[in-house]
Design a protein around this motif. Structure first.
Motif, PDB file in Angstrom:
ATOM      1  N   SER A 137       1.027  -1.508   0.207  1.00 13.02           N
ATOM      2  CA  SER A 137      -0.020   0.012   0.001  1.00 13.02           C
ATOM      3  C   SER A 137       0.875   1.102  -0.203  1.00 13.02           C
ATOM      4  O   SER A 137       1.913   1.331   1.002  1.00 13.02           O
ATOM      5  CB  SER A 137      -0.791   0.353   1.562  1.00 13.02           C
ATOM      6  N   PRO A 138       0.241   2.246  -0.850  1.00 10.00           N
ATOM      7  CA  PRO A 138       0.705   3.731  -0.543  1.00 10.00           C
ATOM      8  C   PRO A 138       0.544   4.325   0.587  1.00 10.00           C
ATOM      9  O   PRO A 138       1.514   5.200   0.872  1.00 10.00           O
ATOM     10  CB  PRO A 138       0.850   4.274  -1.834  1.00 10.00           C
ATOM     11  N   TYR A 139       0.332   3.605   1.745  1.00 11.22           N
ATOM     12  CA  TYR A 139       0.440   4.289   2.321  1.00 11.22           C
ATOM     13  C   TYR A 139       0.659   3.501   4.062  1.00 11.22           C
ATOM     14  O   TYR A 139       1.606   4.536   5.014  1.00 11.22           O
ATOM     15  CB  TYR A 139      -1.062   4.382   3.291  1.00 11.22           C
ATOM     16  N   PHE A 140       1.584   2.633   3.644  1.00  7.20           N
ATOM     17  CA  PHE A 140       1.574   1.623   4.679  1.00  7.20           C
ATOM     18  C   PHE A 140       3.964   2.351   5.712  1.00  7.20           C
ATOM     19  O   PHE A 140       3.553   2.463   6.923  1.00  7.20           O
ATOM     20  CB  PHE A 140       2.267   0.061   4.093  1.00  7.20           C
ATOM     21  N   GLU A 141       4.386   2.684   4.533  1.00  8.41           N
ATOM     22  CA  GLU A 141       5.354   3.479   5.211  1.00  8.41           C
ATOM     23  C   GLU A 141       5.011   4.198   5.984  1.00  8.41           C
ATOM     24  O   GLU A 141       5.957   5.091   6.961  1.00  8.41           O
ATOM     25  CB  GLU A 141       6.572   4.140   4.173  1.00  8.41           C
ATOM     26  N   THR A 142       4.484   5.932   5.469  1.00  3.71           N
ATOM     27  CA  THR A 142       4.111   6.500   6.450  1.00  3.71           C
ATOM     28  C   THR A 142       3.195   6.203   8.170  1.00  3.71           C
ATOM     29  O   THR A 142       3.895   6.235   9.104  1.00  3.71           O
ATOM     30  CB  THR A 142       2.299   6.874   5.923  1.00  3.71           C
ATOM     31  N   VAL A 143       2.572   5.130   8.279  1.00  2.93           N
ATOM     32  CA  VAL A 143       1.957   4.558   8.990  1.00  2.93           C
ATOM     33  C   VAL A 143       2.910   3.875   9.707  1.00  2.93           C
ATOM     34  O   VAL A 143       3.019   3.684  11.329  1.00  2.93           O
ATOM     35  CB  VAL A 143       0.409   3.529   9.133  1.00  2.93           C
ATOM     36  N   TRP A 144       4.186   3.317   9.346  1.00  2.65           N
ATOM     37  CA  TRP A 144       4.785   2.473  10.107  1.00  2.65           C
ATOM     38  C   TRP A 144       6.002   3.575  10.360  1.00  2.65           C
ATOM     39  O   TRP A 144       6.707   3.265  11.923  1.00  2.65           O
ATOM     40  CB  TRP A 144       5.433   1.648   9.261  1.00  2.65           C
ATOM     41  N   GLY A 145       5.906   4.469  10.069  1.00  2.79           N
ATOM     42  CA  GLY A 145       7.149   5.602  11.095  1.00  2.79           C
ATOM     43  C   GLY A 145       6.364   5.689  12.148  1.00  2.79           C
ATOM     44  O   GLY A 145       7.369   6.705  12.587  1.00  2.79           O
ATOM     45  N   TRP A 146       5.639   6.189  11.730  1.00  3.07           N
ATOM     46  CA  TRP A 146       4.828   6.501  13.279  1.00  3.07           C
ATOM     47  C   TRP A 146       5.636   5.366  14.673  1.00  3.07           C
ATOM     48  O   TRP A 146       6.000   6.347  15.418  1.00  3.07           O
ATOM     49  CB  TRP A 146       3.249   6.715  13.839  1.00  3.07           C
ATOM     50  N   ALA A 147       5.186   4.274  14.811  1.00  4.48           N
ATOM     51  CA  ALA A 147       5.651   3.443  15.237  1.00  4.48           C
ATOM     52  C   ALA A 147       6.803   3.470  15.719  1.00  4.48           C
ATOM     53  O   ALA A 147       7.784   3.641  16.307  1.00  4.48           O
ATOM     54  CB  ALA A 147       5.662   1.847  15.237  1.00  4.48           C
ATOM     55  N   GLU A 148       8.433   3.974  15.011  1.00  2.98           N
ATOM     56  CA  GLU A 148       9.246   3.992  14.464  1.00  2.98           C
ATOM     57  C   GLU A 148      10.098   5.416  15.577  1.00  2.98           C
ATOM     58  O   GLU A 148      10.958   5.404  16.434  1.00  2.98           O
ATOM     59  CB  GLU A 148      10.706   4.439  13.317  1.00  2.98           C
ATOM     60  N   LEU A 149       8.603   6.624  15.372  1.00  6.50           N
ATOM     61  CA  LEU A 149       8.629   7.609  16.810  1.00  6.50           C
ATOM     62  C   LEU A 149       8.612   8.032  17.951  1.00  6.50           C
ATOM     63  O   LEU A 149       8.776   8.676  18.845  1.00  6.50           O
ATOM     64  CB  LEU A 149       8.177   8.571  16.100  1.00  6.50           C
ATOM     65  N   ILE A 150       7.702   6.429  18.246  1.00  3.61           N
ATOM     66  CA  ILE A 150       7.823   5.732  19.949  1.00  3.61           C
ATOM     67  C   ILE A 150       9.017   5.121  20.467  1.00  3.61           C
ATOM     68  O   ILE A 150       9.885   4.450  20.133  1.00  3.61           O
ATOM     69  CB  ILE A 150       6.721   4.612  20.252  1.00  3.61           C
ATOM     70  N   ASP A 151       9.668   6.241  21.568  1.00  2.00           N
ATOM     71  CA  ASP A 151      10.550   6.234  22.117  1.00  2.00           C
ATOM     72  C   ASP A 151      10.377   4.750  23.479  1.00  2.00           C
ATOM     73  O   ASP A 151      11.653   4.084  23.397  1.00  2.00           O
ATOM     74  CB  ASP A 151      10.945   7.359  23.019  1.00  2.00           C
ATOM     75  N   GLU A 152       9.264   4.443  23.515  1.00  2.00           N
ATOM     76  CA  GLU A 152       9.894   3.136  24.623  1.00  2.00           C
ATOM     77  C   GLU A 152       9.620   1.886  23.488  1.00  2.00           C
ATOM     78  O   GLU A 152       9.863   0.789  24.459  1.00  2.00           O
ATOM     79  CB  GLU A 152       8.057   3.147  25.668  1.00  2.00           C
ATOM     80  N   LEU A 153       9.263   2.448  22.593  1.00  2.00           N
ATOM     81  CA  LEU A 153      10.247   0.927  21.567  1.00  2.00           C
ATOM     82  C   LEU A 153      11.427   0.756  21.832  1.00  2.00           C
ATOM     83  O   LEU A 153      11.526   1.601  20.533  1.00  2.00           O
ATOM     84  CB  LEU A 153       8.927   0.716  19.923  1.00  2.00           C
ATOM     85  N   ASP A 154      11.791  -0.465  21.226  1.00  2.00           N
ATOM     86  CA  ASP A 154      13.215  -1.244  21.402  1.00  2.00           C
ATOM     87  C   ASP A 154      13.203  -1.160  19.429  1.00  2.00           C
ATOM     88  O   ASP A 154      12.607  -1.666  18.796  1.00  2.00           O
ATOM     89  CB  ASP A 154      13.276  -2.443  21.657  1.00  2.00           C
ATOM     90  N   PRO A 155      14.127  -0.054  19.463  1.00  2.00           N
ATOM     91  CA  PRO A 155      14.414  -0.506  17.623  1.00  2.00           C
ATOM     92  C   PRO A 155      14.721  -1.443  17.658  1.00  2.00           C
ATOM     93  O   PRO A 155      14.291  -1.719  16.177  1.00  2.00           O
ATOM     94  CB  PRO A 155      15.807   1.038  17.768  1.00  2.00           C
ATOM     95  N   ASN A 156      15.683  -2.486  18.190  1.00  2.00           N
ATOM     96  CA  ASN A 156      15.754  -3.382  17.367  1.00  2.00           C
ATOM     97  C   ASN A 156      14.686  -4.334  17.541  1.00  2.00           C
ATOM     98  O   ASN A 156      14.313  -5.045  16.294  1.00  2.00           O
ATOM     99  CB  ASN A 156      16.934  -4.332  18.698  1.00  2.00           C
ATOM    100  N   LEU A 157      13.757  -4.304  18.610  1.00  2.00           N
ATOM    101  CA  LEU A 157      12.254  -4.975  18.674  1.00  2.00           C
ATOM    102  C   LEU A 157      11.225  -4.400  17.438  1.00  2.00           C
ATOM    103  O   LEU A 157      10.791  -5.366  16.625  1.00  2.00           O
ATOM    104  CB  LEU A 157      11.932  -5.115  19.896  1.00  2.00           C
ATOM    105  N   ILE A 158      11.562  -3.274  16.765  1.00  2.00           N
ATOM    106  CA  ILE A 158      10.989  -2.968  15.431  1.00  2.00           C
ATOM    107  C   ILE A 158      11.654  -3.222  14.145  1.00  2.00           C
ATOM    108  O   ILE A 158      10.544  -3.383  13.060  1.00  2.00           O
ATOM    109  CB  ILE A 158      10.583  -0.890  15.589  1.00  2.00           C
ATOM    110  N   ALA A 159      12.536  -4.078  14.335  1.00  2.00           N
ATOM    111  CA  ALA A 159      13.306  -4.112  12.877  1.00  2.00           C
ATOM    112  C   ALA A 159      13.023  -5.884  12.878  1.00  2.00           C
ATOM    113  O   ALA A 159      12.432  -5.742  11.948  1.00  2.00           O
ATOM    114  CB  ALA A 159      14.929  -3.794  13.487  1.00  2.00           C
TER     115      ALA A 159
END
Length: 316
Positions: A29-51
């Protein structure tokens, strides 16, 4: 030759609803990357887990979510998560260990299928490209005795699914009141009264995100008066949502404006269609709102962590 693998055979026998997600379409979807980018902005989420989550998503083709009864047999719950995709050896097990932050997962085997888990739950490989995650009391039964649940052949379930008009949906959810657990779900988890819920026969919903966003909900009842009342309530709710200041600030009022409600005898249908330009405008407004919220949070955190200056001694 053995029959082809059927992931739908590994759902609880008392399944009353199934959600199917075409992950490949969601990712495309052309909108997925925008929405996924919001998850990467959440400080409480471990970047390794997001990856790790993103890596698993990229290799996932389909997710199946059966809804059935809990261990007591009386209350509805998500029965399991069935994943179909192209996974690297050890990828999902590693993701589960990290996500659950648990060291008590052990290698185990259920009816000849290997995986990891403990006394409460497990992740088991069903086929080279399919895994199931769920509570042990469910997995021990469905893996040992795979069989498609009766709801998949129920006329009410099939008719509800056939009523959907979206050709290639990314998400499809279908349910039928085939047992007491289903009726409990309708009574507890929807705004319907107990009397209204007793007349619901089945329902289905679908969403497509290929170009713009299209959504559809069909509710089938056995009472035309109830269908008329539900249609009127839905229309009233859309009108109120469209007038909300919060909705207008984030351009969500467009959803209400582009949604229509229809009654056809004992059925109610809700359709929504947003053009690509409308979706992009909504996402832009939401992104600006999220950025402002994060900025305010960061400023608040910086103020809270400032070390006050030590008081200077007063000269005698």
């Amino acid at each position: 030759p053995p029959p082809p693998f059927d992931p739908m055979a590994y759902m609880p026998a008392d399944t009353y609803a199934v959600a199917e997600i075409d992950v490949a379409q969601v990712l495309a979807s052309p909108y997925f990357e925008t929405v996924w980018g919001w998850a990467e902005l959440i400080d409480e989420l471990d970047p390794n887990l997001i990856a790790r989550v993103r890596s698993a998503l990229d290799r996932t083709e389909r997710v199946i979510l059966p809804f059935a009864s809990n261990r007591s047999g009386r209350s509805p719950e998500l029965g399991a998560v069935i994943l179909v995709g192209r996974y690297e050896p050890g990828e999902l097990e590693g993701f589960l260990r990290e996500a659950a932050d648990s060291e008590d997962f052990q290698d185990l085997e259920i009816a000849g299928h290997r995986g990891i888990g403990n006394d409460d739950g497990a992740l088991i490989q069903l086929d080279p490209g399919a895994w199931i995650l769920g509570p042990r009391y469910t997995l021990d039964t469905v893996i040992a005795n795979p069989a498609r649940p009766a709801v998949l052949a129920d006329a009410r379930y099939l008719e509800a699914q056939q009523q959907l008009t979206i050709a290639q949906p990314a998400v499809v959810v279908t349910m039928a009141t085939v047992n007491d657990v289903a009726r409990t779900f309708v009574r507890r988890e929807t705004p319907l009264s107990s009397e209204q819920a007793a007349h619901v026969q089945s329902g289905a919903a679908a969403v497509s995100v290929q170009s713009g966003v299209q959504g559809e909900i069909v509710v089938r009842t056995d009472d035309p008066a109830l269908a008329q009342a539900l249609a009127a309530e839905a229309q009233q709710g859309l009108g109120e949502a469209g007038q909300s200041m919060e909705a207008r600030a984030m351009q969500l009022h467009t959803v209400a404006e582009q949604t229509e409600v229809q009654q056809d005898g004992t059925d109610v249908r809700v359709r929504m269609g947003l053009a690509a330009q409308e979706v992009e405008g909504m996402l832009g407004a939401l992104d600006a709102f999220i950025q402002l919220a994060l900025q305010a949070r960061q400023q608040s955190g910086a103020t809270a962590t400032e070390v006050p200056a030590e008081p200077q001694p007063v000269a005698p």
